[in-house]
Design an enzyme around this catalytic site. Structure first.
Site, PDB file in Angstrom:
ATOM      1  N   TYR A   1      -1.624  -0.593  11.041  1.00  0.00           N
ATOM      2  CA  TYR A   1      -1.824  -1.265   9.746  1.00  0.00           C
ATOM      3  C   TYR A   1      -0.650  -0.986   8.816  1.00  0.00           C
ATOM      4  O   TYR A   1      -0.010  -1.912   8.302  1.00  0.00           O
ATOM      5  CB  TYR A   1      -3.139  -0.786   9.088  1.00  0.00           C
ATOM      6  CG  TYR A   1      -3.211  -1.073   7.594  1.00  0.00           C
ATOM      7  CD1 TYR A   1      -3.280  -2.381   7.116  1.00  0.00           C
ATOM      8  CD2 TYR A   1      -3.193  -0.029   6.650  1.00  0.00           C
ATOM      9  CE1 TYR A   1      -3.327  -2.647   5.742  1.00  0.00           C
ATOM     10  CE2 TYR A   1      -3.240  -0.288   5.285  1.00  0.00           C
ATOM     11  CZ  TYR A   1      -3.304  -1.600   4.834  1.00  0.00           C
ATOM     12  OH  TYR A   1      -3.346  -1.863   3.476  1.00  0.00           O
TER      13      TYR A   1
ATOM     14  N   THR B   1       0.818  -1.213   0.000  1.00  0.00           N
ATOM     15  CA  THR B   1       0.000   0.000   0.000  1.00  0.00           C
ATOM     16  C   THR B   1       0.854   1.266   0.000  1.00  0.00           C
ATOM     17  O   THR B   1       1.976   1.256   0.525  1.00  0.00           O
ATOM     18  CB  THR B   1      -0.908   0.005   1.259  1.00  0.00           C
ATOM     19  OG1 THR B   1      -1.478   1.288   1.408  1.00  0.00           O
ATOM     20  CG2 THR B   1      -0.137  -0.305   2.535  1.00  0.00           C
ATOM     21  N   ASP B   2       0.290   2.345  -0.531  1.00  0.00           N
ATOM     22  CA  ASP B   2       1.008   3.631  -0.460  1.00  0.00           C
ATOM     23  C   ASP B   2       1.077   4.151   0.972  1.00  0.00           C
ATOM     24  O   ASP B   2       1.830   5.075   1.270  1.00  0.00           O
ATOM     25  CB  ASP B   2       0.359   4.670  -1.399  1.00  0.00           C
ATOM     26  CG  ASP B   2      -1.099   4.966  -1.086  1.00  0.00           C
ATOM     27  OD1 ASP B   2      -1.654   4.372  -0.139  1.00  0.00           O
ATOM     28  OD2 ASP B   2      -1.690   5.817  -1.779  1.00  0.00           O
ATOM     29  N   GLU B   3       0.283   3.558   1.871  1.00  0.00           N
ATOM     30  CA  GLU B   3       0.286   4.048   3.263  1.00  0.00           C
ATOM     31  C   GLU B   3       1.625   3.786   3.958  1.00  0.00           C
ATOM     32  O   GLU B   3       1.910   4.371   4.997  1.00  0.00           O
ATOM     33  CB  GLU B   3      -0.866   3.421   4.062  1.00  0.00           C
ATOM     34  CG  GLU B   3      -2.208   3.816   3.492  1.00  0.00           C
ATOM     35  CD  GLU B   3      -3.389   3.494   4.382  1.00  0.00           C
ATOM     36  OE1 GLU B   3      -3.225   3.508   5.614  1.00  0.00           O
ATOM     37  OE2 GLU B   3      -4.474   3.236   3.846  1.00  0.00           O
TER      38      GLU B   3
ATOM     39  N   LYS C   1       2.287  -3.437   7.189  1.00  0.00           N
ATOM     40  CA  LYS C   1       2.521  -3.600   5.750  1.00  0.00           C
ATOM     41  C   LYS C   1       3.972  -3.215   5.407  1.00  0.00           C
ATOM     42  O   LYS C   1       4.620  -3.882   4.601  1.00  0.00           O
ATOM     43  CB  LYS C   1       1.540  -2.754   4.927  1.00  0.00           C
ATOM     44  CG  LYS C   1       0.092  -3.192   4.996  1.00  0.00           C
ATOM     45  CD  LYS C   1      -0.192  -4.566   4.417  1.00  0.00           C
ATOM     46  CE  LYS C   1      -0.090  -4.630   2.922  1.00  0.00           C
ATOM     47  NZ  LYS C   1      -0.543  -5.940   2.387  1.00  0.00           N
TER      48      LYS C   1
END
Ligand SMILES: NC(=O)c1ccc[n+]([C@@H]2O[C@H](COP(=O)([O-])OP(=O)(O)OC[C@H]3O[C@@H](n4cnc5c(N)ncnc54)[C@H](O)[C@@H]3O)[C@@H](O)[C@H]2O)c1
Length: 337
Positions: free
Chosen positions: A148, A121-123, A152
């Site tokens: 989260y 994810t870009d997060e 990741k």
């Protein structure tokens, strides 16, 4: 070619499985069917795939599946994915997203998988300021802000370590926010649709200024197919849209599609650590693989609303569970802030 998809009964994985199962590939799926998983998403192709209801954190089960399937390619979507839930209960995120990924890497290496595509994810990059044009590239440092995104980022680091240490043929894909049919309605867009078509107000965190880019899930699957075909081992690819939207703008577009007034927005206290802005630079995948977003946000949002209206039974079945969870969240977040 044998392809194994983890998390293939989830929102994004199921879109890919529905597409892959109609091709010459032999597809198998591992999914634990957590609250977020649902085999109905892959009903239409169920007879063409091998489905295993198993936990990726359980090494023995993984070993048995790999021994039977001997996959050439692994596409790893399975994860705990909801930021709000990670704030309440980070442990399960570490177990699935970190230990589960490590198990998969180990078993994939043992069975000499030819390509391992890790969906991230870009997060993991953290947040950008609201008032800048800056975008994250694949070389940006990782600064995750939620349990989260930290889990990741940890899984990305493990994949990287396997590439560097063992020459393992993996590719990391960092996706921006996806939306579309079959998304579990705890996420912003389907949550808002479920509220609005029930005649309820949409809860909006803070002032709704947070900015995201939104990609229609079918565009994302197309990117994964191209990465599978011609992505280079050891590389990272950002996959996202160039259309940045404030959360408030997203809800206003939904109100517009559904013919509702802005009275249907209810501003609620912000969630702790809410990232301000995400934006990814997708030059690399555009240049190297020729992938391009095809579905505009306007078109994708209309298709999505139509799908949820046609599939109200599924939406309302899930909504019942979410309403209880959202009430609990409110109480717990109030304690944190
Ligand atoms: N949805 C987004 O906007 C978005 C954006 C960027 C990246 N991603 C990433 O894409 C992937 C898929 O996201 P999604 O939105 O489809 O998620 P989802 O929550 O809809 O689906 C996740 C799936 O994984 C399964 N799963 C969870 N724990 C498992 C375990 N221990 N063993 C086996 N299966 C397990 C669930 O049952 C579910 O079917 C995730 O890795 C996520 O981090 C999602």
């Amino acid at each position: 070619m044998k392809i194994l998809v983890t998390g293939g009964a989830g929102f994004m994985g199921s879109d890919l499985v529905r597409k892959l199962a109609k091709t010459e590939f032999k597809v198998s799926v591992i999914d634990k069917l957590t609250y977020a998983g649902d085999a109905k998403r892959i009903d239409e192709v169920f007879d063409f795939i091998n489905f295993y209801r198993e936990d990726i954190a359980d090494m023995e089960s993984l070993f048995n599946i790999f021994e039977k399937e001997k996959p050439d390619i692994v596409i790893h979507y399975a994860a705990e994915t909801h930021v709000d839930r990670s704030i309440l209960n980070p442990d399960i995120f570490l177990r699935t997203n970190v230990m589960g990924t490590l198990n998969l890497l180990q078993v994939s290496m043992k069975f000499k998988v030819k390509k391992f595509i890790h969906i991230s994810t870009d997060e993991v990059y953290g947040e950008l300021p609201l008032d800048s044009n800056e975008k994250f590239t694949e070389d940006s440092p990782l600064k995750p802000n939620s349990p989260y995104s930290a889990s990741k980022a940890s899984s990305d680091m493990l994949v990287r370590a396997f590439i560097e240490t063992y020459g393992f043929p993996a590719i990391i894909v960092r996706a921006s926010n996806n939306y579309g049919p079959w998304q579990y309605p705890e996420k912003l867009i389907p949550l808002a649709i479920s509220k609005l078509i029930s005649g309820e107000k949409v809860p909006m965190y803070g002032t709704g200024e947070n900015v995201r880019t939104w990609l229609f899930v079918e565009d994302f699957s197309e990117a994964v197919l191209q990465i599978m075909e011609k992505g280079r081992e050891g590389e990272i690819y950002n996959v996202g849209s160039s259309e940045e939207k404030k959360n408030l703008e997203v809800i206003k577009e939904l109100l517009n599609i559904l013919g509702k007034s802005e009275d249907y927005i209810e501003f609620v206290p912000d969630r702790p650590g809410h990232d301000l802005r995400y934006a990814v630079d997708t030059t690399k995948i555009l240049k190297d693989l020729g992938w391009k977003q095809k579905v505009s946000f306007e078109e994708g949002l209309r298709k999505t609303v139509e799908w949820y209206i046609e599939n109200k039974d599924w939406l309302f079945e899930k909504k019942q569970h979410i309403d209880k969870f959202v009430a609990k969240l409110k109480e717990e977040f109030a304690k944190i802030s």
